[in-house]
Design a protein around this motif. Structure first.
Motif, PDB file in Angstrom:
ATOM      1  N   ALA A 198       0.845  -1.198   0.000  1.00  0.00           N
ATOM      2  CA  ALA A 198       0.000   0.000   0.000  1.00  0.00           C
ATOM      3  C   ALA A 198       0.879   1.247   0.000  1.00  0.00           C
ATOM      4  O   ALA A 198       1.771   1.389   0.842  1.00  0.00           O
TER       5      ALA A 198
ATOM      6  N   SER B 193      -1.516 -11.969   4.670  1.00  0.00           N
ATOM      7  CA  SER B 193      -2.975 -12.123   4.754  1.00  0.00           C
ATOM      8  C   SER B 193      -3.628 -11.588   3.482  1.00  0.00           C
ATOM      9  O   SER B 193      -4.691 -12.063   3.088  1.00  0.00           O
TER      10      SER B 193
ATOM     11  N   GLY C   7      -8.834  -7.198   5.120  1.00  0.00           N
ATOM     12  CA  GLY C   7      -9.117  -6.000   4.324  1.00  0.00           C
ATOM     13  C   GLY C   7      -8.220  -5.863   3.106  1.00  0.00           C
ATOM     14  O   GLY C   7      -8.697  -5.746   1.967  1.00  0.00           O
TER      15      GLY C   7
ATOM     16  N   MET D 236      -4.831  -2.237  14.550  1.00  0.00           N
ATOM     17  CA  MET D 236      -5.762  -1.291  13.947  1.00  0.00           C
ATOM     18  C   MET D 236      -6.900  -0.907  14.893  1.00  0.00           C
ATOM     19  O   MET D 236      -7.448   0.185  14.804  1.00  0.00           O
TER      20      MET D 236
ATOM     21  N   MET E  92       1.457   6.700   8.985  1.00  0.00           N
ATOM     22  CA  MET E  92       0.748   5.529   9.530  1.00  0.00           C
ATOM     23  C   MET E  92       1.455   5.015  10.784  1.00  0.00           C
ATOM     24  O   MET E  92       0.822   4.693  11.794  1.00  0.00           O
TER      25      MET E  92
ATOM     26  N   ARG F 290      -9.864 -18.519  11.243  1.00  0.00           N
ATOM     27  CA  ARG F 290     -10.171 -17.410  10.316  1.00  0.00           C
ATOM     28  C   ARG F 290     -10.407 -17.956   8.898  1.00  0.00           C
ATOM     29  O   ARG F 290     -11.282 -17.481   8.170  1.00  0.00           O
TER      30      ARG F 290
ATOM     31  N   TRP G 239      -5.450   1.907   7.660  1.00  0.00           N
ATOM     32  CA  TRP G 239      -5.076   1.756   9.081  1.00  0.00           C
ATOM     33  C   TRP G 239      -6.233   2.258   9.935  1.00  0.00           C
ATOM     34  O   TRP G 239      -6.340   3.439  10.249  1.00  0.00           O
TER      35      TRP G 239
HETATM   36  C1  DP6 Z   1      -0.379  -1.828   7.471  1.00  0.00           C
HETATM   37  O1  DP6 Z   1      -5.504  -6.166   5.704  1.00  0.00           O
HETATM   38  O2  DP6 Z   1      -3.832  -7.174   7.281  1.00  0.00           O
HETATM   39  O3  DP6 Z   1      -0.550  -3.429   5.746  1.00  0.00           O
HETATM   40  O4  DP6 Z   1      -8.297  -6.351   7.635  1.00  0.00           O
HETATM   41  O5  DP6 Z   1      -7.457  -6.629   9.952  1.00  0.00           O
HETATM   42  O6  DP6 Z   1      -6.834  -8.305   8.183  1.00  0.00           O
HETATM   43  P1  DP6 Z   1      -7.178  -6.864   8.499  1.00  0.00           P
HETATM   44  O7  DP6 Z   1      -5.880  -6.005   8.180  1.00  0.00           O
HETATM   45  P2  DP6 Z   1      -4.812  -6.097   7.005  1.00  0.00           P
HETATM   46  O8  DP6 Z   1      -4.122  -4.672   7.176  1.00  0.00           O
HETATM   47  C2  DP6 Z   1      -3.128  -4.155   6.360  1.00  0.00           C
HETATM   48  C3  DP6 Z   1      -2.529  -2.959   7.023  1.00  0.00           C
HETATM   49  C4  DP6 Z   1      -1.270  -2.425   6.385  1.00  0.00           C
HETATM   50  C5  DP6 Z   1      -1.580  -1.289   5.434  1.00  0.00           C
HETATM   51  C6  DP6 Z   1      -2.195  -1.697   4.113  1.00  0.00           C
HETATM   52  O9  DP6 Z   1      -1.851  -2.776   3.572  1.00  0.00           O
HETATM   53  O10 DP6 Z   1      -2.986  -0.895   3.590  1.00  0.00           O
END
Ligand code: DP6
Length: 325
Positions: A12, A104, A137, A192, A238, A69, A17
């Motif tokens: 990203a 994930s 997400g 988060m 972030m 999960r 966040w």
């Molecule tokens: C910091 O998608 O792993 O990488 O929805 O709770 O599974 P959940 O979170 P996730 O969060 C990614 C957060 C990050 C920033 C991003 O990839 O946008």
């Protein structure tokens, strides 16, 4: 039926966040990412009456929470398909998980595409992206190709990811430095949950829409310097939220900080690159193609860097024929 999918992780540039709805996994803001050619998950799913319970194998991982999960995600797909067969799932990452490389994202994108096909469902890219979002997400951004925006929506139907540009739009490179083998101590979902406790969180939200607009414009123009400066300051913002949350979350290690400082020095020396970091110690260095080998060699000489993975922009999740069982 059995089906196998491969999905990329994504990095990203504008981060997700914080959630405005935990149940629906609706983020507080939109985000922008690029799919990564060198970080992938391959997953095979088979639904069959022969299985008396769900059998889940994720890279030899026996973590019950992770397995639950996955089963919850299978339940969502079984519900849509109207089937109650148990499943066998085998999933392999070609990179370490739990260190900041977003397993994930690739994991739930691959699981979604494989399980949907194994359940004989025909879903659109938008529907796949929404479904992947429920798993994790950032996984919704690993469904479409290339450079992707996860739209800021107030309903589940509006909160999906779309491709902004195909993978061959811009040949920028993400050189990933694997800093050490430790796992993060606070999982992303947990981290988060407390984002709103940072005194800076509201300030972030008040400027994020404008930031997304600028990011899309510089991506469109392929203005590397503006793009790089923006993505690096966004990563720091972030992490400023994470560091000032209560309790505070510090995902960096000394190795991460060492690379951050080096990137700034290389920039002064004429190797233009910018860093971004997710939740974990590993660090992504974004550069132009002509500098990628040089940057990767420089990284390999860093004390705490164990490995380097070069990523080009890539397509999103897709079905493949080589099953894992
Ligand atoms: C910091 O998608 O792993 O990488 O929805 O709770 O599974 P959940 O979170 P996730 O969060 C990614 C957060 C990050 C920033 C991003 O990839 O946008």
């Amino acid at each position: 039926m059995k089906a196998t999918a491969i999905a990329p992780s994504n990095i990203a540039f504008i981060k997700y966040w914080g959630k405005k709805d935990d149940e629906l996994r609706l983020p507080t803001n939109g985000s922008i990412s690029m799919n990564l050619s060198g970080l992938t998950t391959t997953t095979t799913v088979e639904f069959s009456l022969d299985y008396k319970k769900d059998l889940i194998e994720i890279d030899g991982n026996k973590n019950k929470k992770e397995i639950d999960r996955v089963i919850k995600h299978l339940d969502r797909i079984r519900n849509i398909a109207g089937i109650d067969k148990k499943a066998k799932v085998v999933s392999k990452n070609n990179f370490p998980s739990g260190t900041g490389l977003s397993a994930s994202a690739s994991g739930f994108a691959a699981l979604t595409v494989a399980a949907v096909s194994a359940a004989d469902l025909k879903l659109t890219e938008k529907e796949l992206s929404i479904l992947a979002r429920f798993g994790s997400g950032s996984a919704c951004r690993s469904i479409p190709d290339g450079f992707v925006e996860w739209l800021d929506g107030d309903t589940s139907d509006e909160s999906c990811a779309v491709s902004l540009h195909e993978a061959n739009w811009w040949d920028i490179v993400d050189v990933v430095a694997i800093v050490n083998l430790g796992k993060k101590d606070v999982p992303t979902t947990k981290g988060m949950e407390i984002a709103g406790s940072s005194p800076f969180f509201q300030a972030r939200l008040s400027s994020i829409d404008n930031k997304i607009k600028i990011a899309k414009k510089v991506l469109e123009k392929k203005d590397f310097t503006r793009f790089g400066k923006l993505l690096e300051s966004e990563a720091l913002e972030m992490h400023a939220i994470a560091i000032t949350s209560s309790p505070s979350l510090i995902y960096w290690t000394s190795g991460t900080l060492g690379v951050m400082k080096q990137v700034k020095m290389w920039r002064k020396a004429g190797f233009e690159s910018y860093f971004t970091i997710n939740t974990g110690q590993d660090i992504h260095i974004i550069c132009q193609k002509h500098d990628a080998i040089k940057i990767s060699n420089l990284l390999k000489n860093q004390k705490d860097v164990r490995d380097v993975i070069i990523n080009m922009p890539s397509n999103g999740a897709r079905l493949v024929n080589n099953h894992l069982f």
